[in-house]
Design a protein around this motif. Structure first.
Motif, short mmCIF file in Angstrom:
data_model
loop_
_atom_site.label_atom_id
_atom_site.label_comp_id
_atom_site.label_asym_id
_atom_site.label_seq_id
_atom_site.Cartn_x
_atom_site.Cartn_y
_atom_site.Cartn_z
N PRO A 51 2.63 -6.85 -39.47
CA PRO A 51 2.97 -6.78 -38.05
C PRO A 51 1.86 -6.34 -37.04
O PRO A 51 0.95 -5.67 -37.70
N VAL A 55 0.50 -14.37 -35.09
CA VAL A 55 0.95 -15.27 -35.93
C VAL A 55 1.31 -16.68 -35.54
O VAL A 55 1.32 -16.85 -34.27
N VAL A 57 3.48 -19.81 -34.62
CA VAL A 57 4.67 -20.00 -34.00
C VAL A 57 4.83 -21.20 -33.59
O VAL A 57 4.36 -21.88 -32.64
N ARG A 71 2.13 -12.35 -30.88
CA ARG A 71 2.20 -11.13 -31.60
C ARG A 71 3.55 -10.72 -32.12
O ARG A 71 4.62 -10.87 -31.70
N TRP A 72 3.05 -10.53 -33.58
CA TRP A 72 4.48 -10.01 -34.34
C TRP A 72 4.83 -8.69 -34.14
O TRP A 72 4.55 -7.78 -34.56
N ILE A 89 9.82 -6.06 -35.78
CA ILE A 89 9.39 -7.21 -36.57
C ILE A 89 10.51 -7.91 -37.17
O ILE A 89 10.74 -9.41 -37.42
N LEU A 113 8.42 -19.43 -37.73
CA LEU A 113 7.23 -19.04 -38.22
C LEU A 113 6.92 -19.81 -39.44
O LEU A 113 7.56 -19.70 -40.53
N ALA A 145 13.41 -17.36 -36.16
CA ALA A 145 12.62 -16.15 -35.13
C ALA A 145 13.19 -16.43 -33.83
O ALA A 145 13.53 -17.47 -33.46
N TRP A 147 11.85 -15.42 -29.84
CA TRP A 147 10.37 -14.93 -28.95
C TRP A 147 10.65 -14.46 -27.32
O TRP A 147 11.66 -14.93 -27.04
N THR A 160 5.54 -12.17 -27.75
CA THR A 160 6.07 -11.38 -28.88
C THR A 160 7.07 -12.11 -29.59
O THR A 160 7.91 -13.00 -29.03
N GLY A 162 9.98 -12.14 -33.24
CA GLY A 162 10.61 -11.29 -34.11
C GLY A 162 11.28 -12.17 -35.24
O GLY A 162 12.13 -12.97 -34.60
N ILE A 163 11.43 -11.84 -36.41
CA ILE A 163 12.00 -12.59 -37.56
C ILE A 163 13.46 -12.13 -37.76
O ILE A 163 13.66 -11.06 -37.62
#
Length: 241
Positions: A51, A55, A57, A71-72, A89, A113, A145, A147, A160, A162-163
């Motif tokens: 985290p 990452v 994407v 950014r994760w 995250i 991801l 995910a 973003w 940013t 998130g999964i």
């Protein structure tokens, strides 16, 4: 879309969640072939992605798929004080369409991801035993995910991500209650399409097939964020798992 990791420093507290580390070790050309983005990035294998790190994407506009570093740790666009906002995250797929923090991103900013494994821990005898989840054929995975671009008061911007997670079943259920949502290759076009009906995309938010992944008990090298390399995935005896 700007990704200014150096200019936007976001302080946050990490929430303890299921999918807290993952790996992407396939060669760049194989990742590009699987995901079909137009860019030709070169990147090293990463065995211990954590985290707050950048990452890879994959997202899409109305004409093509694209590769971007983000950014994760998802930050909704309306957040002003990031110092008091937790580092998201993981995002629960069951409520992603309802909560104001996520619903617009779900409609227009779904992404993937690339990964070839992820890690989960099980508490055992005062320690945390790590496990690697991967395809038996060592193939690629597409983690669902969403973003968002967060803008600071000073004009800085940071992308940013998130999964999305769902209930675990099959192999995953043996060591935890949650699983990342995994999008099969044939469904990636629907998931990434910004014009797809949200209810159609939402039908993909389900647990992975029970036989999709294998569970590998590994050494504790992954527990330290600074560790990286093939030794992260060293297998150890499966006794007492």
């Amino acid at each position: 879309m700007a990704t200014l990791f150096a200019r936007a420093r976001v302080q946050a507290t990490t929430i303890e969640t299921m999918t807290g580390r993952f790996a992407l070790t396939h060669p760049p050309e194989k990742v590009r072939d699987w995901f079909g983005y137009v860019e030709k990035p070169d990147f090293p294998p990463r065995y211990n992605i954590a985290p707050s790190q950048p990452v890879a994407v994959v997202h899409a506009d109305f004409s093509a798929r694209h590769f971007t570093l983000m950014r994760w740790g998802f930050i909704p666009g309306f957040i002003k004080d990031t110092a008091s906002y937790p580092l998201l995250i993981n995002i629960r797929s069951e409520t992603v369409r309802e909560k104001p923090s996520f619903r617009n991103a779900f409609v227009r900013r779904r992404c993937l991801l690339p990964a070839d494994g992820f890690y989960q821990w099980r508490n055992a005898d005062r320690s945390r035993q790590p496990f690697l989840l991967r395809r038996p054929d060592r193939g690629l995975l597409a983690l669902a995910a969403i973003w968002e671009t967060w803008s600071g008061m000073d004009g800085s911007e940071i992308d940013t991500v998130g999964i999305l997670t769902t209930d675990a079943n099959g192999t995953l259920a043996a060591i935890g209650e949650r699983s990342p949502v995994l999008i099969e290759r044939g469904a990636t076009s629907l998931w990434l399409d910004p014009l797809a009906k949200p209810e159609e995309a939402a039908e993909l938010l389900r647990p992975p097939p029970e036989d999709l992944l294998e569970l590998v008990r590994i050494a504790p090298h992954v527990n330290k964020v600074g560790n990286d390399g093939p030794h992260i995935q060293d297998e150890i005896s499966s006794r007492n798992t």
